[in-house]
Write a protein that holds these residues in place. Structure first.
Motif, PDB file in Angstrom:
ATOM      1  N   GLY A 465       0.832  -1.200   0.000  1.00 24.12           N
ATOM      2  CA  GLY A 465       0.000   0.000   0.000  1.00 24.12           C
ATOM      3  C   GLY A 465       0.867   1.249   0.000  1.00 24.12           C
ATOM      4  O   GLY A 465       2.059   1.201   0.305  1.00 24.12           O
ATOM      5  N   ASP A 466       0.239   2.383  -0.328  1.00 25.72           N
ATOM      6  CA  ASP A 466       0.993   3.639  -0.337  1.00 25.72           C
ATOM      7  C   ASP A 466       1.494   3.996   1.064  1.00 25.72           C
ATOM      8  O   ASP A 466       2.594   4.521   1.215  1.00 25.72           O
ATOM      9  N   GLY A 467       0.706   3.665   2.084  1.00 22.10           N
ATOM     10  CA  GLY A 467       1.143   3.962   3.448  1.00 22.10           C
ATOM     11  C   GLY A 467       2.370   3.151   3.832  1.00 22.10           C
ATOM     12  O   GLY A 467       3.362   3.685   4.345  1.00 22.10           O
ATOM     13  N   LEU A 490       2.442  -1.405  -6.353  1.00 17.10           N
ATOM     14  CA  LEU A 490       2.227  -0.351  -5.358  1.00 17.10           C
ATOM     15  C   LEU A 490       0.785   0.145  -5.499  1.00 17.10           C
ATOM     16  O   LEU A 490       0.438   0.766  -6.500  1.00 17.10           O
ATOM     17  N   VAL A 491      -0.023  -0.178  -4.518  1.00 15.41           N
ATOM     18  CA  VAL A 491      -1.460   0.083  -4.624  1.00 15.41           C
ATOM     19  C   VAL A 491      -1.783   1.378  -3.879  1.00 15.41           C
ATOM     20  O   VAL A 491      -1.756   1.432  -2.645  1.00 15.41           O
ATOM     21  N   ASP A 492      -2.082   2.405  -4.667  1.00 12.84           N
ATOM     22  CA  ASP A 492      -2.249   3.744  -4.089  1.00 12.84           C
ATOM     23  C   ASP A 492      -3.727   4.056  -3.908  1.00 12.84           C
ATOM     24  O   ASP A 492      -4.498   4.042  -4.867  1.00 12.84           O
ATOM     25  N   ASN A 493      -4.110   4.338  -2.663  1.00 12.38           N
ATOM     26  CA  ASN A 493      -5.483   4.800  -2.401  1.00 12.38           C
ATOM     27  C   ASN A 493      -5.455   6.047  -1.525  1.00 12.38           C
ATOM     28  O   ASN A 493      -6.390   6.333  -0.803  1.00 12.38           O
ATOM     29  N   HIS A 494      -4.324   6.757  -1.563  1.00 13.55           N
ATOM     30  CA  HIS A 494      -4.166   8.037  -0.861  1.00 13.55           C
ATOM     31  C   HIS A 494      -4.351   7.927   0.643  1.00 13.55           C
ATOM     32  O   HIS A 494      -5.010   8.765   1.254  1.00 13.55           O
ATOM     33  N   GLY A 495      -3.772   6.935   1.219  1.00 16.19           N
ATOM     34  CA  GLY A 495      -3.777   6.925   2.673  1.00 16.19           C
ATOM     35  C   GLY A 495      -3.926   5.559   3.291  1.00 16.19           C
ATOM     36  O   GLY A 495      -3.803   4.527   2.633  1.00 16.19           O
ATOM     37  N   TYR A 496      -4.185   5.621   4.573  1.00  9.18           N
ATOM     38  CA  TYR A 496      -4.330   4.404   5.380  1.00  9.18           C
ATOM     39  C   TYR A 496      -5.765   3.926   5.250  1.00  9.18           C
ATOM     40  O   TYR A 496      -6.581   4.064   6.168  1.00  9.18           O
ATOM     41  N   ASN A 497      -6.080   3.369   4.116  1.00 11.23           N
ATOM     42  CA  ASN A 497      -7.484   3.136   3.800  1.00 11.23           C
ATOM     43  C   ASN A 497      -8.139   2.083   4.688  1.00 11.23           C
ATOM     44  O   ASN A 497      -9.297   2.204   5.063  1.00 11.23           O
ATOM     45  N   SER A 498      -7.406   1.028   5.023  1.00 11.49           N
ATOM     46  CA  SER A 498      -8.010  -0.019   5.856  1.00 11.49           C
ATOM     47  C   SER A 498      -8.463   0.573   7.181  1.00 11.49           C
ATOM     48  O   SER A 498      -9.577   0.313   7.647  1.00 11.49           O
TER      49      SER A 498
HETATM   50 MG    MG Z   1      -3.239   3.062   1.247  1.00 17.00          MG
END
Ligand code: MG
Ligand code: TPP
Length: 622
Positions: A465-467, A490-498
């Protein structure tokens, strides 16, 4: 033989062999390290003087190099390990997290943090923590609770008992974990006449212990009586190389299998007895069978809350447990009938004792049907066609399709481990490497490096993840230095998505989990809709470290990128953005995360009331 303490220790380590089932192999595959004044002239000199003893690998971050060592040991089924050397102070304490990870996952790593002068002559030295109330304390005492064995080598001759004690724990399948030998810098450099016998080749036999016959007979009797038995396969099945024995056992008895994170791959995903993942991140197949199981045979599992769905997974009023484990501590959990022994040997003996016995056909067939229904659900999530951004499940589908059966997927933290647990079609007992004992952000790339070092013939797919990437991606440099190729998605979802999703579900709006600008003095919540993400370009970051970088904007582009990555010889990073709101659902399971008992926030009060209801299903299994 007159050697420094460091020279003697290295010679000793290079001479250690392990043997299981008649196969002998060298135990230590090398030494990772970062030098400082606490190890450069001691261990550093010994590695430099005799480079043929242990290959030295220069790392970038001490925590990362311990992750690499843990992953290496896991990939070697605990029959191989790496040494990690650090300086004193920050170099040493950077390894503490790695030590905890190794110990939680029961993986052998040997840590040699430098320590302050035993003589105390120049005290306080650079980076020394002084304790006004105790002269014999250093920061290295932080390793004690996270190590399975800790020693400090105050005198050169103490290398002899310390090294032997370290090996005993490292190769002991029940006790293994991080072993720390704190090594004062002056002692490393001091000479002593070491006996030749210490430095000779030494072979450590790794036994396949069997439980006593009375316990085995009792377990067999319980299994014969059970109408709806279920196996929960943990990491112990993989470490013991018991997957073939498990497959035969399932085919003979018809008992279905749910897998923990560490045990995923115990059966191939398409085996009719495979129910896939169990627990919080489990499949409906495993969780439905678990809910009605009257006997649960746990093999090599430590029964974490993710496996037991916080003790709500097993709902049969009379459910009982039989636990096969090398460690009695785990074998007695849930008031189980303990079968203390090796997974493979125990399964083979149980199969003999159950000769001619099988569950009813209807039960066997129900499991096979659930296996097929679950695979339909996987296929649905692999091919969602979500737009404009792909869903994470589609990324998993694309990587799974690109990977050969023996390739390895590596992951550790975020939403990805749970999604992988549910969705990854595992075809090889070692094809699935998700570190979920410590679930440590930053393990992914460093761990991938350890996997590749242990199994260079396999392609290694790191999903990060991005984080996690931002936390610890420095070992990309080490992978390029060593020519150890990784394919990093690298899986980007702009933050600590979980954690954002968890926070939203518990009434706190994703507070503090998005990578956005601070506006008007406060961090934006997930609900405010704006898309002013921080201008982080992770692909550019990876390229700056020397990786080959491909950006994929769709699932088709991702497939093409994965095909191209296969042809690359060096570490390749594929950056892909996913829709952070399109997540894989949970399947008939629950996780205990404590919610505030009082709050001025309506949504939190609501979450608390749901929490109190859900918690009533928690059992004690006494
Ligand atoms: Mg993330
Ligand atoms: C070292 C460490 N710190 C904090 C956490 C708690 N934590 C678990 S997942 C997560 C967010 C991970 O972010 P990312 O890697 O982007 O994955 P995502 O959640 O977006 O899927 C955090 C902070 C952790 N597991 N490890």
């Amino acid at each position: 033989m007159r050697l420094t303490a460091a020279q003697a220790l290295l010679r000793f380590l290079a001479a250690q062999q392990v043997e299981r089932d008649g196969v002998e192999q060298r135990f230590f595959g090398g030494c990772f390290g970062i030098f400082g004044h606490g190890n450069v002239a001691g261990i550093g000199e010994a590695l430099y003087e005799s480079p043929e003893l242990l290959t030295y690998y220069q790392a970038r971050n001490e925590q990362a190099m311990v992750h690499t060592a843990a992953a290496y040991a896991r990939m070697k089924n605990r029959l191989g390990a790496l040494v990690c050397t650090s300086s004193i102070g920050p170099g040493a304490t950077n390894m503490v997290t790695g030590a905890a990870l190794a110990t939680v996952n029961r993986l052998p790593v040997l840590l040699l943090p430098g320590d302050v002068f035993a003589s105390r002559r120049p005290d306080p030295v650079l980076q020394q923590l002084e304790d006004p109330s105790a002269g014999d304390v250093s920061v290295n005492d932080c390793f004690r609770p996270v190590s399975r064995y800790f020693d400090r080598i105050w005198r050169p001759e103490q290398v002899i008992p310390a090294a032997l004690a370290a090996m005993r724990v490292l190769v002991d399948q029940a006790e293994t974990g991080a072993v720390t030998l704190a090594f004062p810098q002056d002692v490393q450099a001091e000479a002593y006449d070491f006996p030749e016998e210490l430095l000779r080749k030494r072979v450590w036999h790794v036994p396949r212990a069997l439980p006593d016959e009375a316990s085995l007979a009792a377990a067999a009797e319980a299994l014969r009586r059970a109408k709806r038995p279920l196996i929960v396969a943990g990491g112990g099945v993989i470490y013991s190389e018991a997957s073939e024995a498990l497959r035969r056992f399932c085919e003979q008895t018809g008992i279905p299998v749910g897998e923990t994170q560490a045990g995923k791959g115990s059966l191939p995903y398409d085996h009719p007895s495979s129910l896939g993942a169990i627990g919080v991140t489990g499949t409906f197949a495993a969780n439905r069978i678990a809910a009605e199981a009257d006997l649960v045979l746990g093999i090599g599992t430590r029964w974490s809350d993710f496996t037991t769905a916080s003790k709500t997974a097993f709902r049969h009023p009379e459910v009982c447990f039989v636990n096969v484990n090398v460690l009695s501590f785990d074998a007695v959990k849930h008031a189980g009938l303990p079968l203390v022994g090796d997974a493979r040997a125990t399964l083979e003996r149980l199969a003999e004792l159950l000769a001619g016995h099988a569950v009813e056909d209807a039960y066997r067939n129900a499991a096979a049907r659930l296996n097929a229904e679950w695979d339909d659900e996987v296929e649905r999530l692999y091919t969602l066609g979500h737009s404009p951004l792909p869903a994470q499940s589609e990324v998993i589908g694309a990587v799974n399709a690109a990977a050969e059966p023996a390739d390895v997927v590596v992951c550790a933290a975020g939403a990805m481990p749970g999604d992988l647990h549910k969705l990854w079609r595992t075809r090889d007992p070692q094809g699935y490497h998700v570190e979920y004992g410590y679930s440590c952000m930053g393990y992914e790339i460093a761990g991938g490096l350890g996997v590749k070092l242990a199994a260079p013939e396999r392609e290694v797919y790191v999903l990060v993840g991005d984080g996690s990437y931002l936390m610890l991606s420095s070992e990309i440099v080490t992978s390029i230095q060593e020519g150890l190729k990784l394919t990093i998605v690298l899986v980007d979802n702009h933050g600590y998505n979980s954690i954002g999703a968890l926070s939203r579900s518990l009434g706190t709006d994703g507070f503090g989990t998005l990578f956005r600008y601070r506006r008007n003095g406060s961090l934006p919540l997930d609900s405010d809709g704006s898309s002013d993400f921080l201008p982080v370009d992770l692909g550019a970051n990876a390229a700056s470290l020397g990786a080959h970088v491909i950006t994929a904007g769709s699932v088709d582009e991702l497939r093409a990128a994965l095909a191209q990555a296969k042809r690359e010889r060096e570490t390749t990073v594929i950056a892909v953005e996913v829709d952070r709101y399109e997540s894989v659902p949970g399947y008939e399971s629950w996780w205990d995360v404590a919610v505030a008992e009082v709050s001025s926030v309506d949504a939190v009060r609501e979450a608390r009331s749901e929490y109190e209801t859900a918690r009533q299903a928690e059992r004690t299994h006494l």
